[in-house]
Design a protein around this motif. Structure first.
Motif, PDB file in Angstrom:
ATOM      1  N   ALA A  16       0.826  -1.204   0.000  1.00 28.37           N
ATOM      2  CA  ALA A  16       0.000   0.000   0.000  1.00 28.37           C
ATOM      3  C   ALA A  16       0.864   1.259   0.000  1.00 28.37           C
ATOM      4  O   ALA A  16       0.580   2.233  -0.705  1.00 28.37           O
ATOM      5  CB  ALA A  16      -0.926  -0.005   1.212  1.00 28.37           C
ATOM      6  N   VAL A  17       1.918   1.243   0.801  1.00 29.15           N
ATOM      7  CA  VAL A  17       2.811   2.409   0.866  1.00 29.15           C
ATOM      8  C   VAL A  17       3.619   2.544  -0.425  1.00 29.15           C
ATOM      9  O   VAL A  17       3.797   3.642  -0.951  1.00 29.15           O
ATOM     10  CB  VAL A  17       3.745   2.291   2.089  1.00 29.15           C
ATOM     11  CG1 VAL A  17       4.707   3.478   2.138  1.00 29.15           C
ATOM     12  CG2 VAL A  17       2.932   2.222   3.375  1.00 29.15           C
ATOM     13  N   LEU A  18       4.076   1.415  -0.968  1.00 32.13           N
ATOM     14  CA  LEU A  18       4.883   1.445  -2.190  1.00 32.13           C
ATOM     15  C   LEU A  18       4.100   1.966  -3.386  1.00 32.13           C
ATOM     16  O   LEU A  18       4.618   2.753  -4.187  1.00 32.13           O
ATOM     17  CB  LEU A  18       5.420   0.047  -2.504  1.00 32.13           C
ATOM     18  CG  LEU A  18       6.650  -0.421  -1.735  1.00 32.13           C
ATOM     19  CD1 LEU A  18       6.989  -1.848  -2.122  1.00 32.13           C
ATOM     20  CD2 LEU A  18       7.846   0.499  -1.999  1.00 32.13           C
ATOM     21  N   GLN A  19       2.844   1.531  -3.536  1.00 32.23           N
ATOM     22  CA  GLN A  19       2.084   1.980  -4.702  1.00 32.23           C
ATOM     23  C   GLN A  19       1.830   3.480  -4.637  1.00 32.23           C
ATOM     24  O   GLN A  19       1.787   4.155  -5.666  1.00 32.23           O
ATOM     25  CB  GLN A  19       0.776   1.192  -4.837  1.00 32.23           C
ATOM     26  CG  GLN A  19      -0.222   1.304  -3.690  1.00 32.23           C
ATOM     27  CD  GLN A  19      -1.106   2.534  -3.738  1.00 32.23           C
ATOM     28  OE1 GLN A  19      -1.284   3.125  -4.809  1.00 32.23           O
ATOM     29  NE2 GLN A  19      -1.649   2.928  -2.602  1.00 32.23           N
ATOM     30  N   CYS A  20       1.691   4.011  -3.439  1.00 32.18           N
ATOM     31  CA  CYS A  20       1.496   5.456  -3.277  1.00 32.18           C
ATOM     32  C   CYS A  20       2.756   6.210  -3.696  1.00 32.18           C
ATOM     33  O   CYS A  20       2.695   7.178  -4.458  1.00 32.18           O
ATOM     34  CB  CYS A  20       1.142   5.761  -1.823  1.00 32.18           C
ATOM     35  SG  CYS A  20       0.907   7.521  -1.511  1.00 32.18           S
ATOM     36  N   TYR A  21       3.900   5.750  -3.199  1.00 40.20           N
ATOM     37  CA  TYR A  21       5.158   6.393  -3.568  1.00 40.20           C
ATOM     38  C   TYR A  21       5.397   6.308  -5.067  1.00 40.20           C
ATOM     39  O   TYR A  21       5.831   7.277  -5.694  1.00 40.20           O
ATOM     40  CB  TYR A  21       6.330   5.748  -2.824  1.00 40.20           C
ATOM     41  CG  TYR A  21       7.671   6.163  -3.382  1.00 40.20           C
ATOM     42  CD1 TYR A  21       8.130   7.473  -3.246  1.00 40.20           C
ATOM     43  CD2 TYR A  21       8.457   5.256  -4.090  1.00 40.20           C
ATOM     44  CE1 TYR A  21       9.340   7.869  -3.783  1.00 40.20           C
ATOM     45  CE2 TYR A  21       9.674   5.644  -4.629  1.00 40.20           C
ATOM     46  CZ  TYR A  21      10.112   6.946  -4.476  1.00 40.20           C
ATOM     47  OH  TYR A  21      11.309   7.332  -5.034  1.00 40.20           O
ATOM     48  N   ALA A  22       5.103   5.152  -5.668  1.00 41.12           N
ATOM     49  CA  ALA A  22       5.353   4.954  -7.094  1.00 41.12           C
ATOM     50  C   ALA A  22       4.532   5.932  -7.942  1.00 41.12           C
ATOM     51  O   ALA A  22       5.044   6.510  -8.907  1.00 41.12           O
ATOM     52  CB  ALA A  22       5.037   3.518  -7.483  1.00 41.12           C
ATOM     53  N   LEU A  23       3.271   6.125  -7.583  1.00 42.70           N
ATOM     54  CA  LEU A  23       2.426   7.039  -8.352  1.00 42.70           C
ATOM     55  C   LEU A  23       2.893   8.486  -8.174  1.00 42.70           C
ATOM     56  O   LEU A  23       2.953   9.261  -9.134  1.00 42.70           O
ATOM     57  CB  LEU A  23       0.969   6.900  -7.917  1.00 42.70           C
ATOM     58  CG  LEU A  23      -0.047   7.702  -8.733  1.00 42.70           C
ATOM     59  CD1 LEU A  23       0.037   7.375 -10.218  1.00 42.70           C
ATOM     60  CD2 LEU A  23      -1.467   7.463  -8.205  1.00 42.70           C
ATOM     61  N   GLN A  24       3.237   8.845  -6.934  1.00 40.57           N
ATOM     62  CA  GLN A  24       3.766  10.187  -6.692  1.00 40.57           C
ATOM     63  C   GLN A  24       5.012  10.434  -7.527  1.00 40.57           C
ATOM     64  O   GLN A  24       5.131  11.465  -8.208  1.00 40.57           O
ATOM     65  CB  GLN A  24       4.104  10.353  -5.206  1.00 40.57           C
ATOM     66  CG  GLN A  24       4.837  11.661  -4.888  1.00 40.57           C
ATOM     67  CD  GLN A  24       5.394  11.684  -3.468  1.00 40.57           C
ATOM     68  OE1 GLN A  24       4.646  11.711  -2.508  1.00 40.57           O
ATOM     69  NE2 GLN A  24       6.725  11.668  -3.343  1.00 40.57           N
ATOM     70  N   LYS A  25       5.953   9.494  -7.497  1.00 43.04           N
ATOM     71  CA  LYS A  25       7.226   9.665  -8.210  1.00 43.04           C
ATOM     72  C   LYS A  25       7.022   9.728  -9.714  1.00 43.04           C
ATOM     73  O   LYS A  25       7.641  10.540 -10.411  1.00 43.04           O
ATOM     74  CB  LYS A  25       8.161   8.506  -7.847  1.00 43.04           C
ATOM     75  CG  LYS A  25       9.587   8.680  -8.370  1.00 43.04           C
ATOM     76  CD  LYS A  25      10.265   9.879  -7.746  1.00 43.04           C
ATOM     77  CE  LYS A  25      11.689  10.037  -8.243  1.00 43.04           C
ATOM     78  NZ  LYS A  25      12.354  11.241  -7.679  1.00 43.04           N
ATOM     79  N   TYR A  26       6.160   8.870 -10.244  1.00 42.00           N
ATOM     80  CA  TYR A  26       5.903   8.848 -11.687  1.00 42.00           C
ATOM     81  C   TYR A  26       5.340  10.192 -12.150  1.00 42.00           C
ATOM     82  O   TYR A  26       5.783  10.743 -13.170  1.00 42.00           O
ATOM     83  CB  TYR A  26       4.925   7.723 -12.012  1.00 42.00           C
ATOM     84  CG  TYR A  26       4.601   7.597 -13.479  1.00 42.00           C
ATOM     85  CD1 TYR A  26       5.499   7.009 -14.366  1.00 42.00           C
ATOM     86  CD2 TYR A  26       3.397   8.073 -13.981  1.00 42.00           C
ATOM     87  CE1 TYR A  26       5.206   6.895 -15.718  1.00 42.00           C
ATOM     88  CE2 TYR A  26       3.095   7.968 -15.332  1.00 42.00           C
ATOM     89  CZ  TYR A  26       4.003   7.369 -16.191  1.00 42.00           C
ATOM     90  OH  TYR A  26       3.710   7.261 -17.531  1.00 42.00           O
ATOM     91  N   LEU A  27       4.393  10.739 -11.409  1.00 43.81           N
ATOM     92  CA  LEU A  27       3.790  12.024 -11.785  1.00 43.81           C
ATOM     93  C   LEU A  27       4.785  13.172 -11.639  1.00 43.81           C
ATOM     94  O   LEU A  27       4.796  14.111 -12.440  1.00 43.81           O
ATOM     95  CB  LEU A  27       2.551  12.281 -10.930  1.00 43.81           C
ATOM     96  CG  LEU A  27       1.366  11.336 -11.182  1.00 43.81           C
ATOM     97  CD1 LEU A  27       0.276  11.553 -10.132  1.00 43.81           C
ATOM     98  CD2 LEU A  27       0.804  11.543 -12.582  1.00 43.81           C
TER      99      LEU A  27
END
Length: 280
Positions: A16-27
């Motif tokens: 859950a924490v990783l998917q949040c970071y991944a979307l933030q970083k990608y954007l």
């Protein structure tokens, strides 16, 4: 654009924490100004006060103690990598952000799971937060890689979902069954099937967190099971919640170095794919 992300970044769960970071970083890499809307109802706090307030938790205090330790390690990761707003506890409080963003993204993860639709903030009180009802008319409201956590939405929750789902300007889902659910409730705006955020950055996702993917794997089997354990003979490393919890980096390294992974975790499987680790 200024983008707000509303998701389960607060969950005591590595994926859950990783998917949040991944979307933030990608954007962010696309050039956007991104914030994680730090919404977390108080009922999900893991603290001494929560233990005092709910004495029944004392019946399984050892498990609660491990969960508290895991939460502290995940919070260290959040503090380092997530660009969070101040904390909000209720949907009503979020109204102050109604026109703060050009776009608000709901997702990824099981943010439209029927449990959270029916009692996200407190028991027996339906909540529309993850349907972005707090956002104003000037804000574009999008669901990204959302999951309903089921193949058929329960009727009890469906009556609320049918009212709120049309608040989205567009919705993408991470499972094909999600498209069927949207069709069933007559959602007629843009829909797509898209990758989970953790797949958007590819292998560099590990490097951004300081984890190397080895070419040669070590001779152990990694087992990561949510909510229960499967016992195996031989050289096995368990990274479930019955052990002393790992940091995010340790968790990723243990999977990336394994000769194989056994898991019932969606994001555990994805980490194995990215690290080229065979999995069951």
């Amino acid at each position: 654009m200024k983008i707000g992300i509303l998701t389960f970044h607060w969950a005591t769960n590595y994926g859950a924490v990783l998917q949040c970071y991944a979307l933030q970083k990608y954007l962010e890499e696309l050039g956007h100004n991104v914030e994680i809307i730090n919404y977390k109802p108080s009922r999900y706090d893991i603290s001494l006060w929560s233990l005092i307030r709910s004495p029944r938790l004392l019946l399984n205090w050892k498990s609660y103690k491990l969960k508290y330790a895991k939460e502290q390690k995940l919070e260290t990761f959040r503090q380092k990598y997530l660009n969070c707003t101040k904390r909000y506890y209720t949907n009503d409080e979020l109204s102050i952000l109604s026109d703060s963003y050009d776009v608000v993204l709901s997702g990824s993860d099981q943010i439209l799971n029927s449990f959270y639709t029916l009692q996200g903030e407190r028991r027996y009180k339906p909540t529309s937060t993850y349907y972005l009802t707090f956002a104003g008319n000037k804000t574009r409201k999008i669901g990204y890689a959302v999951s309903f956590g089921c193949e058929s939405y329960p009727e009890e929750a469906k009556q609320y979902m049918e009212n709120w789902i049309h608040n989205f300007d567009a919705i993408s889902v991470r499972e094909k069954t999600g498209l069927d659910i949207l069709k069933n409730v007559k959602y007629n705006k843009d829909t797509q099937l898209v990758p989970d955020p953790t797949l958007l950055l590819g292998k560099q996702f590990f490097k951004l967190i300081g984890v190397d993917i080895p070419d040669t794997k070590k001779d152990y089997l990694c087992v990561y099971m949510l909510r229960w354990r499967c016992e195996f003979d031989g050289n096995v490393q368990y990274i479930d919640d019955e052990n002393n919890p790992l940091t995010m980096e340790q968790w990723l390294i243990t999977i990336a170095n394994a000769r194989a992974l056994i898991t019932n975790s969606y994001h555990g499987m994805i980490m194995a794919i990215l690290a080229h680790v065979p999995f069951v």
